[in-house]
Enzyme design. Structure first.
Site, PDB file in Angstrom:
ATOM      1  N   ASN A   1       0.865  -1.181   0.000  1.00 35.84           N
ATOM      2  CA  ASN A   1       0.000   0.000   0.000  1.00 35.84           C
ATOM      3  C   ASN A   1       0.902   1.230   0.000  1.00 35.84           C
ATOM      4  OD1 ASN A   1      -1.842   2.015   0.423  1.00 35.84           O
ATOM      5  ND2 ASN A   1      -2.380   1.406   2.523  1.00 35.84           N
TER       6      ASN A   1
ATOM      7  N   HIS B   1      -9.762   1.241   4.162  1.00 39.81           N
ATOM      8  CA  HIS B   1      -8.519   1.438   4.907  1.00 39.81           C
ATOM      9  C   HIS B   1      -8.784   2.429   6.040  1.00 39.81           C
ATOM     10  CE1 HIS B   1      -4.513   2.795   5.971  1.00 39.81           C
ATOM     11  NE2 HIS B   1      -4.088   1.644   5.478  1.00 39.81           N
TER      12      HIS B   1
ATOM     13  N   GLU C   1      -7.246   4.873   7.133  1.00 41.45           N
ATOM     14  CA  GLU C   1      -7.044   6.298   6.805  1.00 41.45           C
ATOM     15  C   GLU C   1      -8.246   6.858   6.052  1.00 41.45           C
ATOM     16  OE1 GLU C   1      -3.178   5.758   5.026  1.00 41.45           O
ATOM     17  OE2 GLU C   1      -2.383   5.298   7.012  1.00 41.45           O
TER      18      GLU C   1
ATOM     19  N   GLY D   1       1.836   2.711  10.703  1.00 42.47           N
ATOM     20  CA  GLY D   1       2.785   3.813  10.552  1.00 42.47           C
ATOM     21  C   GLY D   1       3.428   4.265  11.852  1.00 42.47           C
TER      22      GLY D   1
ATOM     23  N   GLU E   1      -5.866  -4.545  10.367  1.00 43.22           N
ATOM     24  CA  GLU E   1      -4.877  -3.499  10.605  1.00 43.22           C
ATOM     25  C   GLU E   1      -5.249  -2.721  11.861  1.00 43.22           C
ATOM     26  OE1 GLU E   1      -2.634  -2.472   6.746  1.00 43.22           O
ATOM     27  OE2 GLU E   1      -4.406  -1.232   6.817  1.00 43.22           O
TER      28      GLU E   1
ATOM     29  N   SER F   1       2.895  -1.614  10.558  1.00 44.91           N
ATOM     30  CA  SER F   1       4.339  -1.655  10.829  1.00 44.91           C
ATOM     31  C   SER F   1       4.950  -3.031  10.571  1.00 44.91           C
ATOM     32  CB  SER F   1       4.640  -1.172  12.257  1.00 44.91           C
ATOM     33  OG  SER F   1       4.183   0.160  12.418  1.00 44.91           O
TER      34      SER F   1
ATOM     35  N   LYS G   1       0.126   4.273  -0.489  1.00 44.43           N
ATOM     36  CA  LYS G   1      -0.537   5.505  -0.023  1.00 44.43           C
ATOM     37  C   LYS G   1      -0.213   6.654  -0.991  1.00 44.43           C
ATOM     38  CE  LYS G   1      -0.318   3.474   4.511  1.00 44.43           C
ATOM     39  NZ  LYS G   1      -0.346   3.634   5.943  1.00 44.43           N
TER      40      LYS G   1
HETATM   41  P1  PGA Z   1       2.438   0.605   7.681  1.00 47.75           P
HETATM   42  O1  PGA Z   1       1.034   0.816   6.947  1.00 47.75           O
HETATM   43  O2  PGA Z   1       3.015  -0.696   7.204  1.00 47.75           O
HETATM   44  O3  PGA Z   1       3.275   1.791   7.290  1.00 47.75           O
HETATM   45  O4  PGA Z   1       2.161   0.576   9.151  1.00 47.75           O
HETATM   46  C1  PGA Z   1       0.172  -0.269   6.731  1.00 47.75           C
HETATM   47  C2  PGA Z   1      -1.100   0.210   6.074  1.00 47.75           C
HETATM   48  O5  PGA Z   1      -1.573   1.307   6.388  1.00 47.75           O
HETATM   49  O6  PGA Z   1      -1.671  -0.482   5.206  1.00 47.75           O
END
Ligand code: PGA
Length: 254
Positions: free
Chosen positions: A10, A96, A98, A170, A164, A210, A12
Site C-alpha cells: 500500500n 482502509h 485512513e 505507521g 490493521e 508496521s 498511499k
Molecule cells: P504501515 O502501513 O506498514 O506503514 O504501518 C500499513 C497500512 O496502512 O496499510
C-alpha cells in the site's frame, strides 16, 4: 489448510513516476515474484499505468487504494471500479483506516464499495481494525465483528481481509504475534459462522501495521496470518521483496 501467501504493497500518497518505475525494475529483477506468493501493488491511481508497464510480464497484480460505490457519474475526484479494472487492477482496497478516519467512511459505505468492486470483477480487500481506545476498552473483538458483519451483508464472494490495528499503522509499533493471531482467529471464526467453515478456511486474512522484514517471519508463523498489507516498508523494493521471499519460503514449509 495451507493458503497461498498474499503480500500487498500500500503505497498511499507516495512515489513519483520515476521512483515507481525504478521500484518496479528492482522488484521484477529480485526473483521474489516467482516464489509462489500472490503479490499486489496498490499505488496512487495516477501511477497505475506506470506500475502496470513496469511489472508487465511478471505475475504481480495491481490494485486501487479506494473505489467509489457508484458505477459512474458526477463524483469529482473519485474512481469507479470499472475504471480501476480498465487500468489493469484486479484488486481494490476498501475501508482502509485512513479512509475511515480522514474521509468519514463508515461500515456501510465500506461494504457498498466492496460490493461495487465485486460487481466490476475486482477482488475487494476489506480493511478492518480497532483504534487504541477501542483496544484499551476491551472492545477489539466486538469492533472487528461489527466491521466484518457489515461487509458480509453485501454478499461478498472472492475477497480478502486485512486486519490493521489502527494503533500499529505507521507507528513502528507492531502487534505481537499473539495479539494479531487472536484477532485473525476471531475473524476466521466469524467468517465460519456466516459463510461456513470451508469457505472461511480459504479466505486470506492479511495483517497490516508496521510490518517489516524483521517481524514478518514470526507473524506469518501464526496459523491464521496469511500475508501482509504493507505501507512504509513496501516503498523499498529490497524490503518488500525480502518480505515476499520470507513468506514464500515459509509457505513451502507449511
Ligand atoms: P504501515 O502501513 O506498514 O506503514 O504501518 C500499513 C497500512 O496502512 O496499510
Amino acid at each position: 489448510m495451507s493458503r497461498r501467501p498474499v503480500l500487498a504493497a500500500n503505497w498511499k500518497m507516495n512515489m513519483l513516476r520515476e521512483e515507481a518505475a525504478s521500484f518496479c525494475a528492482a522488484l521484477a529483477s529480485s526473483g521474489s515474484l516467482a516464489g509462489g506468493a500472490t503479490v499486489a501493488i496498490f499505488p496512487s491511481a495516477v501511477l497505475l499505468d506506470c506500475v502496470r508497464e513496469g511489472l508487465a510480464g511478471t505475475d504481480a497484480q495491481l490494485g486501487g487504494q479506494d473505489v467509489h460505490p457508484e458505477t459512474a457519474g458526477a463524483h469529482t475526484g473519485d474512481h469507479s471500479a470499472a475504471q480501476l479494472r480498465d487500468a489493469g487492477c484486479t484488486w481494490a482496497l476498501c475501508g482502509h483506516s485512513e479512509r475511515r478516519q480522514n474521509h468519514g467512511e463508515d461500515d456501510r459505505l465500506v461494504a457498498r464499495k466492496a460490493a461495487a468492486a465485486q460487481r466490476a470483477g475486482l477482488r475487494p480487500m476489506v480493511c478492518l481494525g480497532e483504534t487504541r481506545g477501542e483496544r484499551s476498552d476491551g472492545a477489539t473483538l466486538d469492533v472487528l465483528e461489527r466491521q466484518l458483519a457489515a461487509a458480509l451483508e453485501v454478499g461478498l464472494e472472492k475477497f480478502a481481509l486485512a486486519y490493521e490495528p489502527v494503533w500499529a499503522i505507521g507507528t513502528g509499533e507492531t502487534a505481537t504475534p499473539e495479539i494479531a493471531q487472536e484477532a485473525h482467529a476471531h475473524l476466521r471464526s466469524v467468517l465460519g459462522r456466516k459463510l461456513g467453515k470451508d469457505r472461511a478456511e480459504k479466505i486470506p486474512i492479511l495483517y497490516g501495521g508496521s510490518a517489516k522484514p524483521e517481524n514478518v517471519e514470526e507473524l506469518y508463523d501464526q496459523p491464521d496470518i496469511d500475508g501482509f498489507l504493507i505501507g512504509g516498508a513496501s516503498l523499498d523494493p529490497n524490503k518488500f521483496s525480502a518480505m515476499i521471499t520470507s513468506c514464500s519460503e515459509a509457505a513451502r514449509g507449511r
